[in-house]
Design an enzyme around this catalytic site. Structure first.
Site, PDB file in Angstrom:
ATOM      1  N   ASP A  69       0.852  -1.184   0.000  1.00 47.25           N
ATOM      2  CA  ASP A  69       0.000   0.000   0.000  1.00 47.25           C
ATOM      3  C   ASP A  69       0.892   1.239   0.000  1.00 47.25           C
ATOM      4  O   ASP A  69       2.058   1.180  -0.431  1.00 47.25           O
ATOM      5  CB  ASP A  69      -0.972  -0.051   1.188  1.00 47.25           C
ATOM      6  CG  ASP A  69      -2.257   0.707   0.925  1.00 47.25           C
ATOM      7  OD1 ASP A  69      -2.235   1.946   1.010  1.00 47.25           O
ATOM      8  OD2 ASP A  69      -3.291   0.077   0.620  1.00 47.25           O
ATOM      9  N   ASP A 146      -5.659   5.191  -5.523  1.00 49.48           N
ATOM     10  CA  ASP A 146      -6.326   5.994  -4.494  1.00 49.48           C
ATOM     11  C   ASP A 146      -6.768   7.351  -5.053  1.00 49.48           C
ATOM     12  O   ASP A 146      -6.523   7.679  -6.212  1.00 49.48           O
ATOM     13  CB  ASP A 146      -5.344   6.153  -3.314  1.00 49.48           C
ATOM     14  CG  ASP A 146      -6.054   6.204  -1.986  1.00 49.48           C
ATOM     15  OD1 ASP A 146      -7.258   6.511  -1.957  1.00 49.48           O
ATOM     16  OD2 ASP A 146      -5.395   5.955  -0.946  1.00 49.48           O
ATOM     17  N   GLY A 182     -16.069   5.358  -2.841  1.00 48.19           N
ATOM     18  CA  GLY A 182     -17.518   5.449  -3.109  1.00 48.19           C
ATOM     19  C   GLY A 182     -17.957   6.814  -3.613  1.00 48.19           C
ATOM     20  O   GLY A 182     -19.153   7.049  -3.797  1.00 48.19           O
ATOM     21  N   VAL A 183     -16.988   7.705  -3.881  1.00 48.13           N
ATOM     22  CA  VAL A 183     -17.342   9.063  -4.305  1.00 48.13           C
ATOM     23  C   VAL A 183     -17.889   9.048  -5.736  1.00 48.13           C
ATOM     24  O   VAL A 183     -17.312   8.421  -6.619  1.00 48.13           O
ATOM     25  CB  VAL A 183     -16.093   9.972  -4.224  1.00 48.13           C
ATOM     26  CG1 VAL A 183     -16.397  11.358  -4.797  1.00 48.13           C
ATOM     27  CG2 VAL A 183     -15.621  10.080  -2.782  1.00 48.13           C
ATOM     28  N   ARG A 198     -13.901   0.625  -4.579  1.00 46.84           N
ATOM     29  CA  ARG A 198     -14.295   0.834  -3.183  1.00 46.84           C
ATOM     30  C   ARG A 198     -15.653   1.513  -3.156  1.00 46.84           C
ATOM     31  O   ARG A 198     -15.901   2.447  -3.917  1.00 46.84           O
ATOM     32  CB  ARG A 198     -13.247   1.700  -2.482  1.00 46.84           C
ATOM     33  CG  ARG A 198     -12.015   0.929  -2.039  1.00 46.84           C
ATOM     34  CD  ARG A 198     -12.192   0.380  -0.632  1.00 46.84           C
ATOM     35  NE  ARG A 198     -12.335   1.488   0.295  1.00 46.84           N
ATOM     36  CZ  ARG A 198     -11.303   2.170   0.808  1.00 46.84           C
ATOM     37  NH1 ARG A 198     -10.058   1.808   0.523  1.00 46.84           N
ATOM     38  NH2 ARG A 198     -11.498   3.184   1.627  1.00 46.84           N
ATOM     39  N   ASP A 202     -12.643   4.569   4.356  1.00 44.62           N
ATOM     40  CA  ASP A 202     -11.778   3.520   4.922  1.00 44.62           C
ATOM     41  C   ASP A 202     -12.437   2.762   6.067  1.00 44.62           C
ATOM     42  O   ASP A 202     -13.114   3.359   6.921  1.00 44.62           O
ATOM     43  CB  ASP A 202     -10.493   4.133   5.478  1.00 44.62           C
ATOM     44  CG  ASP A 202      -9.593   4.642   4.370  1.00 44.62           C
ATOM     45  OD1 ASP A 202     -10.031   4.647   3.205  1.00 44.62           O
ATOM     46  OD2 ASP A 202      -8.458   5.026   4.672  1.00 44.62           O
TER      47      ASP A 202
HETATM   48  C1  GLA Z   1      -6.587   5.961   1.695  1.00 39.46           C
HETATM   49  C2  GLA Z   1      -7.106   4.595   1.298  1.00 39.46           C
HETATM   50  C3  GLA Z   1      -6.601   3.544   2.267  1.00 39.46           C
HETATM   51  C4  GLA Z   1      -5.080   3.530   2.271  1.00 39.46           C
HETATM   52  C5  GLA Z   1      -4.559   4.932   2.587  1.00 39.46           C
HETATM   53  C6  GLA Z   1      -3.061   5.038   2.371  1.00 39.46           C
HETATM   54  O1  GLA Z   1      -7.096   6.385   2.918  1.00 39.46           O
HETATM   55  O2  GLA Z   1      -8.510   4.598   1.269  1.00 39.46           O
HETATM   56  O3  GLA Z   1      -7.085   2.274   1.918  1.00 39.46           O
HETATM   57  O4  GLA Z   1      -4.617   3.097   1.023  1.00 39.46           O
HETATM   58  O5  GLA Z   1      -5.173   5.928   1.781  1.00 39.46           O
HETATM   59  O6  GLA Z   1      -2.597   6.312   2.621  1.00 39.46           O
END
Ligand code: GLA
Length: 524
Positions: A69, A146, A182-183, A198, A202
């Protein structure tokens, strides 16, 4: 439904080229670093995780992606390209990807459709082609993309489509996982662009948050599935046993069971987010549960959805290949009282089965067949717990054409679920309400029993005063030590929670400051 599909496909057709078709179209399964490590990642730790994915049996159970990530790169591009963080990934990303591949796993990476990632590393906006090419050269198999640090005028569909097209151009099949929280209803356009998206912000390691994400998923099942792509409910927290300590109401074992079963039923990607170096056996067993995984990976590929709710009792269901149904009966009651269970009944007509049809019911977490039932099935479910059932018709007509959105109304008034709870179902040897007379006789019986239990006096005589005093002192000392230990653990847990909350807030502040510098108006 056919008409809706045609309209959707036509609309999607107008949006541009579809993402490269991907593998078997099943939800992705693997490991992602974020929930376990946040930005504290390095190559040795990732190699160890790769080894553990194999030795713990996760790879063979289907968890084949190992995904980095945020925070794997340097803070600046070199020659316009993303480069691995020199300190934490000194051998480079290609070498790490090679190692991961050598273990029979696939390698995933993280990027961002804005100017910076959420942890302030370089984003890919405007660099889509060069970054996609870099990923392909490194042997990347999966990209999580992201949504931080993008301006409103850089339209979300354009940003995500640009990277989709860049990935397609590389010619390497790369699973494209959209992470825009989800935006702008990604389920309406993301199927055209990527393989999963997504649907929420989060996930957090709290019960309330898990419930919130489940609420957000309601009504979305018809918009995803095999041949379309998958709703991503965010990564798993299963196994993160510190959660219960961090938060007074954090997930305990039954909450992990619910979280895992429902993520699987929704056909969400299953991305483990626990530090495998310290996983406990019960969490590992949960993640390796073949029958839950089979629901997630079922050939029919139709996501489950909420099909009934009354207060804190809920039923979720999905069709399975061959005409069986996966059913999750859940108790969302939070108040812990002397009655920690509730009865829930699922009716065959809610599952598109004939009322008198014989069906075999299997309790998946219990690992046993419960027998043949007609019309309905009831179970007592503990608070925050689930019964995960496989209900398979044993006689015709069997069909797998039923969908969660074909069911009875959410508010269906079925008799069993409207029946007032009866004391004899919950209290062994119930003999009617307490009256003054029965209370007296019960008290008397108890006194008699207590008298019988008293130790007859022995030749040693009564214990000396000093002995009694010593015992009392020992018990008190134990109590004080125990209380101190519990208090320390709690304080530590709360401190950690506060620290992580403070860190999150500091991060948010930094982002907001950056945003206002960038003149960015839309919220991230
Ligand atoms: C966002 C994403 C998370 C993660 C963080 C990393 O918040 O939704 O899943 O990847 O960034 O900074």
């Amino acid at each position: 439904m056919k008409a809706l599909q045609v309209v959707l496909l036509l609309l999607l057709g107008l949006l541009g080229a579809r993402a490269l078709p991907f593998g078997d179209g099943k939800p992705a399964m693997g490991f992602n670093t974020w929930n376990a490590f946040r930005t504290d990642i390095n190559e040795k730790q990732i190699m160890k995780i790769a080894d553990l994915m194999v030795s713990l049996g996760l790879r063979d159970a289907g968890y084949t992606y190992l995904n980095l990530d945020d925070a794997w790169s340097e803070k600046q591009r070199v020659g316009g390209k993303l480069v691995a963080n020199k300190e934490r990934f000194p051998s480079g990303i290609k070498a790490l990807a090679d190692y991961v591949h050598s273990k029979g796993l696939k390698f995933g990476i993280y990027g961002d459709a804005g100017t910076m990632t959420c942890a302030l590393y370089p984003g890919s906006l405007g660099y889509e082609e060069v970054d996609a090419q870099t990923f392909a050269e490194w042997g990347v198999d999966y990209l999580k993309y992201d949504n931080c640090f993008a301006k409103r005028e850089d339209w979300v569909l354009d940003r995500y489509r640009a990277m989709g097209e860049a990935l397609n151009k590389t010619g390497r099949p790369i699973f494209y996982s959209l992470c825009n929280w989800g935006v702008m209803e990604p389920w309406l356009w993301a199927p055209q662009i990527g393989h999963s998206w997504r649907i929420t912000e989060d996930i957090l390691p709290t019960w309330d948050n898990v419930v919130k994400l489940l609420d957000y998923s309601v009504g979305l099942s018809r918009l995803a599935g095999k041949g379309i792509g998958h709703h991503d409910m965010d990564m798993l927290y299963v196994g993160n046993d510190h959660l219960g300590e961090y938060h007074p109401y954090g997930p305990f074992y039954q909450e992990h069971k619910m979280h895992f079963a429902l993520w699987a039923l929704m056909k969400s990607p299953l991305m483990v987010g626990h530090d495998l170096r310290r996983i406990n056996q019960s969490s590992l067993d949960l993640l390796l549960n073949k029958e839950i995984i089979a629901i997630n990976q079922d050939e029919l590929g139709v996501p489950g959805d909420l099909i009934w709710q009354q207060g804190t009792r809920r039923i979720f269901a999905a069709p399975l290949t061959g005409g069986a149904r996966a059913v999750v009966m859940a108790n969302f009651q939070t108040t812990q009282t002397q009655y920690p269970m509730s009865n829930v009944t699922v009716y065959w007509e809610q599952l598109g089965l004939r009322r008198d049809q014989a069906a075999g019911v299997r309790d998946i977490y219990g690992g046993q067949d419960l027998g043949v039932f007609r019309g309905s099935f009831s179970a007592a479910i503990a608070t925050h717990d689930v019964a995960v059932l496989r209900i398979a018709p044993l006689e015709g007509p069997t069909n797998d054409g039923w969908r969660p959105w074909h069911g009875q109304p959410l508010y269906a008034a079925q008799p069993a679920n409207l029946a007032v709870p009866q004391p004899q179902d919950w209290i062994p040897n119930y003999s009617g309400p307490r009256t003054a007379a029965s209370a007296q006789s019960q008290d008397k019986q108890q006194q008699q029993k207590a008298a019988q239990r008293q130790v007859p006096s022995t030749s040693h005589g009564p214990p000396s005063f000093a002995l009694v005093l010593a015992c009392v002192a020992a018990v008190a000392a134990l109590g004080v030590v125990g209380y101190y230990i519990v208090l320390q653990r709690r304080l530590r847990g709360w401190q950690q929670l506060e620290d992580s909350e403070a860190a999150r807030k500091a991060g948010e502040l930094a982002r907001m400051q950056q945003r206002s510098k960038d003149g960015w108006g839309n919220g991230a």
